[in-house]
Design a protein around this motif. Structure first.
Motif, PDB file in Angstrom:
ATOM      1  N   GLN A   3     -31.265  -3.586  -2.637  1.00  0.00           N
ATOM      2  CA  GLN A   3     -29.577  -3.613  -2.937  1.00  0.00           C
ATOM      3  C   GLN A   3     -29.507  -2.349  -3.959  1.00  0.00           C
ATOM      4  OE1 GLN A   3     -27.305  -5.115  -1.716  1.00  0.00           O
ATOM      5  NE2 GLN A   3     -28.437  -6.371  -0.617  1.00  0.00           N
ATOM      6  N   PRO A   4     -28.326  -1.522  -3.824  1.00  0.00           N
ATOM      7  CA  PRO A   4     -28.165  -0.670  -4.807  1.00  0.00           C
ATOM      8  C   PRO A   4     -28.130  -1.166  -6.391  1.00  0.00           C
ATOM      9  CG  PRO A   4     -26.723  -0.328  -3.064  1.00  0.00           C
ATOM     10  CD  PRO A   4     -27.358  -1.591  -2.977  1.00  0.00           C
ATOM     11  N   THR A   5     -28.516  -0.330  -7.267  1.00  0.00           N
ATOM     12  CA  THR A   5     -28.545  -0.792  -8.676  1.00  0.00           C
ATOM     13  C   THR A   5     -27.547   0.076  -9.522  1.00  0.00           C
ATOM     14  OG1 THR A   5     -30.213   0.557  -9.212  1.00  0.00           O
ATOM     15  CG2 THR A   5     -31.012  -1.685  -8.493  1.00  0.00           C
ATOM     16  N   SER A   6     -27.507  -0.189 -10.863  1.00  0.00           N
ATOM     17  CA  SER A   6     -26.782   0.543 -11.840  1.00  0.00           C
ATOM     18  C   SER A   6     -27.332   1.782 -11.963  1.00  0.00           C
ATOM     19  CB  SER A   6     -26.435  -0.101 -12.998  1.00  0.00           C
ATOM     20  OG  SER A   6     -27.646  -0.343 -13.544  1.00  0.00           O
ATOM     21  N   LEU A   7     -28.526   2.043 -11.839  1.00  0.00           N
ATOM     22  CA  LEU A   7     -29.023   3.318 -11.927  1.00  0.00           C
ATOM     23  C   LEU A   7     -28.756   4.317 -10.509  1.00  0.00           C
ATOM     24  CD1 LEU A   7     -32.432   3.109 -14.030  1.00  0.00           C
ATOM     25  CD2 LEU A   7     -30.213   3.996 -14.479  1.00  0.00           C
ATOM     26  N   SER A   8     -29.154   3.376  -9.403  1.00  0.00           N
ATOM     27  CA  SER A   8     -28.846   4.215  -8.175  1.00  0.00           C
ATOM     28  C   SER A   8     -27.529   4.712  -7.939  1.00  0.00           C
ATOM     29  CB  SER A   8     -29.223   3.247  -6.935  1.00  0.00           C
ATOM     30  OG  SER A   8     -28.321   2.294  -6.834  1.00  0.00           O
ATOM     31  N   HIS A   9     -26.432   3.776  -8.193  1.00  0.00           N
ATOM     32  CA  HIS A   9     -25.095   4.362  -8.605  1.00  0.00           C
ATOM     33  C   HIS A   9     -25.023   5.510  -9.163  1.00  0.00           C
ATOM     34  CE1 HIS A   9     -20.707   4.231  -8.358  1.00  0.00           C
ATOM     35  NE2 HIS A   9     -20.915   3.996  -9.579  1.00  0.00           N
ATOM     36  N   LEU A  10     -25.505   5.567 -10.715  1.00  0.00           N
ATOM     37  CA  LEU A  10     -25.403   6.696 -11.440  1.00  0.00           C
ATOM     38  C   LEU A  10     -26.051   7.863 -10.912  1.00  0.00           C
ATOM     39  CD1 LEU A  10     -25.958   4.852 -14.683  1.00  0.00           C
ATOM     40  CD2 LEU A  10     -24.062   5.896 -14.302  1.00  0.00           C
ATOM     41  N   TYR A  11     -27.161   7.447 -10.054  1.00  0.00           N
ATOM     42  CA  TYR A  11     -27.834   8.773  -9.578  1.00  0.00           C
ATOM     43  C   TYR A  11     -26.947   9.435  -8.544  1.00  0.00           C
ATOM     44  CZ  TYR A  11     -32.568   7.209 -11.431  1.00  0.00           C
ATOM     45  OH  TYR A  11     -33.594   6.914 -12.097  1.00  0.00           O
TER      46      TYR A  11
END
Length: 181
Positions: free
Chosen positions: A25-33
């Protein structure tokens, strides 16, 4: 260029262009990336947690000893030279990205994770008087490995030694200690 698909029996996705696939699942870091990769989004991003980054980059007032003193008190004088180098490298990473609000958020997530995992798992072992070997194993298992895994796509190219440096950075800024309180 045009693509014509007749009588498709692919049994799955047909993609023309780029398809993003996440193993988890997308994480807060993947969203920030994703924000970081998009110049327009990146320039419009407002950091929501920059105050926490300022907290981590400033020395805490409750234990003002330097990193050398903390490592010595914790029976780790043999790694002072390396720890100081890794801490300096971590400080340079933070400084390199300080003008970008999205990277400030990424680094804050990383520092916060390292700090919370250390407090939850390593500090109790230190307080209980566990051996250095046991404490170092906990640092690796509960702090370093999960932090490296959390980096995911790792657009900032933070290496495992950089993660260790961020741990020592937190120690140098009085957020982490290697001896009993």
């Amino acid at each position: 260029m045009s693509v014509v698909l007749k009588d498709n029996k692919a049994g799955g996705d047909i993609v023309v262009g780029t398809k993003k696939v996440y193993n988890t699942q997308p994480t807060s870091l993947s969203h920030l990336y994703e924000i970081f990769r998009d110049a327009e989004q990146s320039s419009a991003h407002k950091s929501n947690i920059a105050d926490l980054l300022q907290h981590y980059t400033a020395a805490a007032s409750f234990d003002v000893r330097g990193l050398e003193a903390k490592l010595t008190a914790g029976g780790r004088a043999d790694i002072i030279s390396e720890a100081l180098l890794w801490k300096q490298r971590a400080a340079m990473i933070i400084a390199r990205w300080q003008t970008s609000p999205v990277t400030q958020d990424i680094i804050t997530h990383i520092l916060s994770f390292i700090h919370s995992e250390f407090v939850q798992h390593v500090k109790p072992a230190i307080e209980a008087g566990q051996s250095r070997i046991d404490v170092e194993a906990l640092v690796g298992e509960k702090v370093l490995a999960p932090t490296n895994a959390m980096l995911g796509e790792n657009d900032l190219q933070i290496t495992p030694i950089d993660v260790l440096g961020l741990l020592y950075f937190l120690g140098g800024n009085c957020h982490i200690r290697w001896d009993k309180c």
